[in-house]
Motif scaffolding. Sequence first.
Motif, mmCIF file in Angstrom:
data_model
loop_
_atom_site.group_PDB
_atom_site.id
_atom_site.type_symbol
_atom_site.label_atom_id
_atom_site.label_comp_id
_atom_site.label_asym_id
_atom_site.label_seq_id
_atom_site.Cartn_x
_atom_site.Cartn_y
_atom_site.Cartn_z
ATOM 1 N N ALA A 144 0.724 -1.144 -0.013
ATOM 2 C CA ALA A 144 -0.195 0.027 -0.141
ATOM 3 C C ALA A 144 0.890 1.334 -0.033
ATOM 4 C CB ALA A 144 -0.991 0.166 1.302
ATOM 5 N N PRO A 145 1.785 1.557 -1.038
ATOM 6 C CA PRO A 145 2.691 2.470 -1.259
ATOM 7 C C PRO A 145 1.783 3.873 -0.991
ATOM 8 C CG PRO A 145 2.331 1.722 -3.241
ATOM 9 C CD PRO A 145 1.513 0.740 -2.305
ATOM 10 N N PRO A 146 2.361 4.983 -0.686
ATOM 11 C CA PRO A 146 3.691 5.157 -0.086
ATOM 12 C C PRO A 146 3.659 4.832 1.466
ATOM 13 C CG PRO A 146 3.107 7.251 -0.223
ATOM 14 C CD PRO A 146 1.798 6.343 -0.756
ATOM 15 N N HIS A 147 2.775 4.497 1.949
ATOM 16 C CA HIS A 147 2.394 4.462 3.444
ATOM 17 C C HIS A 147 2.886 3.159 4.293
ATOM 18 C CE1 HIS A 147 0.630 8.123 1.949
ATOM 19 N NE2 HIS A 147 0.549 8.432 3.404
ATOM 20 N N TYR A 148 2.603 1.836 3.299
ATOM 21 C CA TYR A 148 2.668 0.746 4.468
ATOM 22 C C TYR A 148 2.903 -0.596 3.405
ATOM 23 C CZ TYR A 148 0.679 -2.988 7.597
ATOM 24 O OH TYR A 148 0.452 -4.031 8.364
ATOM 25 N N ALA A 149 3.566 -1.455 4.139
ATOM 26 C CA ALA A 149 3.802 -2.748 3.216
ATOM 27 C C ALA A 149 3.880 -3.755 4.599
ATOM 28 C CB ALA A 149 5.122 -2.637 2.825
ATOM 29 N N ARG A 150 3.388 -5.132 4.266
ATOM 30 C CA ARG A 150 3.459 -6.170 5.029
ATOM 31 C C ARG A 150 4.083 -7.313 4.574
ATOM 32 N NH1 ARG A 150 -2.211 -7.932 6.854
ATOM 33 N NH2 ARG A 150 -2.359 -5.749 7.040
ATOM 34 N N PHE A 151 4.539 -8.106 5.265
ATOM 35 C CA PHE A 151 5.302 -9.259 4.671
ATOM 36 C C PHE A 151 5.093 -10.546 5.654
ATOM 37 C CE2 PHE A 151 7.867 -5.505 3.960
ATOM 38 C CZ PHE A 151 8.581 -5.811 2.605
ATOM 39 N N GLU A 152 4.879 -11.717 4.982
ATOM 40 C CA GLU A 152 5.130 -12.985 5.790
ATOM 41 C C GLU A 152 6.438 -13.561 5.914
ATOM 42 O OE1 GLU A 152 1.071 -15.306 4.411
ATOM 43 O OE2 GLU A 152 2.841 -15.659 2.993
ATOM 44 N N LEU A 153 6.819 -14.174 6.941
ATOM 45 C CA LEU A 153 8.166 -14.679 7.008
ATOM 46 C C LEU A 153 8.272 -16.071 6.502
ATOM 47 C CD1 LEU A 153 7.780 -12.278 9.274
ATOM 48 C CD2 LEU A 153 9.798 -13.249 10.110
ATOM 49 N N PRO A 154 9.501 -16.617 6.036
ATOM 50 C CA PRO A 154 9.475 -17.740 5.590
ATOM 51 C C PRO A 154 8.970 -19.053 6.465
ATOM 52 C CG PRO A 154 11.638 -16.555 5.279
ATOM 53 C CD PRO A 154 10.666 -15.783 6.009
ATOM 54 N N GLU A 155 9.115 -19.008 7.927
ATOM 55 C CA GLU A 155 8.561 -19.746 8.871
ATOM 56 C C GLU A 155 7.782 -19.157 9.866
ATOM 57 O OE1 GLU A 155 11.910 -21.847 10.398
ATOM 58 O OE2 GLU A 155 13.184 -21.610 8.901
ATOM 59 N N GLY A 156 6.903 -19.795 10.492
ATOM 60 C CA GLY A 156 5.770 -19.291 11.304
ATOM 61 C C GLY A 156 4.764 -18.596 11.030
ATOM 62 N N ASP A 157 3.891 -18.058 11.778
ATOM 63 C CA ASP A 157 2.696 -17.292 11.511
ATOM 64 C C ASP A 157 2.867 -15.926 11.733
ATOM 65 O OD1 ASP A 157 1.237 -19.708 10.672
ATOM 66 O OD2 ASP A 157 0.900 -19.957 13.022
ATOM 67 N N ALA A 158 3.769 -15.291 12.291
ATOM 68 C CA ALA A 158 3.849 -13.786 12.677
ATOM 69 C C ALA A 158 3.993 -13.080 11.325
ATOM 70 C CB ALA A 158 5.137 -13.520 13.572
ATOM 71 N N THR A 159 3.760 -11.942 11.289
ATOM 72 C CA THR A 159 4.074 -11.027 10.115
ATOM 73 C C THR A 159 4.803 -9.773 10.369
ATOM 74 O OG1 THR A 159 1.865 -9.877 10.389
ATOM 75 C CG2 THR A 159 1.889 -11.509 8.788
ATOM 76 N N GLY A 204 16.252 3.075 19.626
ATOM 77 C CA GLY A 204 15.484 2.931 18.499
ATOM 78 C C GLY A 204 14.867 1.393 18.856
ATOM 79 N N ILE A 205 14.738 0.684 17.515
ATOM 80 C CA ILE A 205 13.965 -0.716 17.490
ATOM 81 C C ILE A 205 15.124 -1.581 17.292
ATOM 82 C CG2 ILE A 205 12.523 -1.834 16.105
ATOM 83 C CD1 ILE A 205 10.887 0.835 15.657
ATOM 84 N N SER A 206 14.767 -2.713 17.892
ATOM 85 C CA SER A 206 15.656 -4.115 17.505
ATOM 86 C C SER A 206 14.679 -5.230 17.095
ATOM 87 C CB SER A 206 16.649 -4.327 18.733
ATOM 88 O OG SER A 206 17.579 -3.530 19.044
ATOM 89 N N VAL A 207 15.022 -5.665 15.982
ATOM 90 C CA VAL A 207 14.310 -6.777 15.656
ATOM 91 C C VAL A 207 15.000 -8.342 15.484
ATOM 92 C CG1 VAL A 207 12.468 -7.660 13.996
ATOM 93 C CG2 VAL A 207 12.538 -5.263 14.359
ATOM 94 N N TYR A 208 14.349 -9.180 16.218
ATOM 95 C CA TYR A 208 15.489 -10.331 16.049
ATOM 96 C C TYR A 208 14.484 -11.507 15.064
ATOM 97 C CZ TYR A 208 18.090 -9.123 20.112
ATOM 98 O OH TYR A 208 18.951 -8.474 20.913
ATOM 99 N N PHE A 209 15.305 -12.032 14.033
ATOM 100 C CA PHE A 209 14.669 -13.085 13.144
ATOM 101 C C PHE A 209 15.536 -14.222 13.346
ATOM 102 C CE2 PHE A 209 13.738 -9.181 10.919
ATOM 103 C CZ PHE A 209 12.342 -9.257 10.691
ATOM 104 N N GLU A 210 14.681 -15.373 13.634
ATOM 105 C CA GLU A 210 15.832 -16.602 14.191
ATOM 106 C C GLU A 210 15.771 -17.491 12.913
ATOM 107 O OE1 GLU A 210 16.326 -19.703 17.723
ATOM 108 O OE2 GLU A 210 14.281 -18.857 17.284
ATOM 109 N N SER A 211 16.893 -18.196 12.603
ATOM 110 C CA SER A 211 16.908 -19.133 11.621
ATOM 111 C C SER A 211 18.146 -20.206 12.111
ATOM 112 C CB SER A 211 17.380 -18.564 10.287
ATOM 113 O OG SER A 211 17.902 -19.630 9.412
ATOM 114 N N ASP A 212 17.662 -21.449 11.893
ATOM 115 C CA ASP A 212 18.585 -22.657 12.312
ATOM 116 C C ASP A 212 19.740 -23.010 11.388
ATOM 117 O OD1 ASP A 212 17.021 -23.715 10.411
ATOM 118 O OD2 ASP A 212 16.318 -25.310 11.419
#
Length: 125
Positions: free
Chosen positions: A31-46, A60-68
């Motif tokens: 929804a440019p130019p204001h918003y975009a949403r993504f699915e991650l390769p694993e799990g249900d969170a967006t 500021g912000i820290s976001v953690y993405f886990e991968s084995d």
Amino acid sequence: MNLNQITVPSKDLKVSVPFYKQLGLKLIVDAPPHYARFELPEGDATFSIHLVDELPQGEGISVYFESDRLDEMVAELKAKGIVFDEAPEDRRWLWREARLRDPDGNKLILFYGGVNRKNPPWRVG
């Protein structure tokens, strides 16, 4: 309760959207130019980004993405031109982490915590 979504600020989605797609996230709302949403390769969170006039100050912000397959993933992203602030490293809290920033300076930590993510030896009973 379940964590559903994380949203981070961006001053330019035209730059941020391709960056997150390059990390492997799948664009599901554009929804440019204001918003975009993504699915991650694993799990249900967006994960989403939204347009702001000013970015947060300070830590500021820290976001953690886990991968084995953290080390492989970092190597693949480096081959695509993604720049990391810190290569994968074992941390004293028993996680392996690599650190980078998105185009807006939001801190991203790619990590593998395994069983120690929720059950470290010092977990409160």
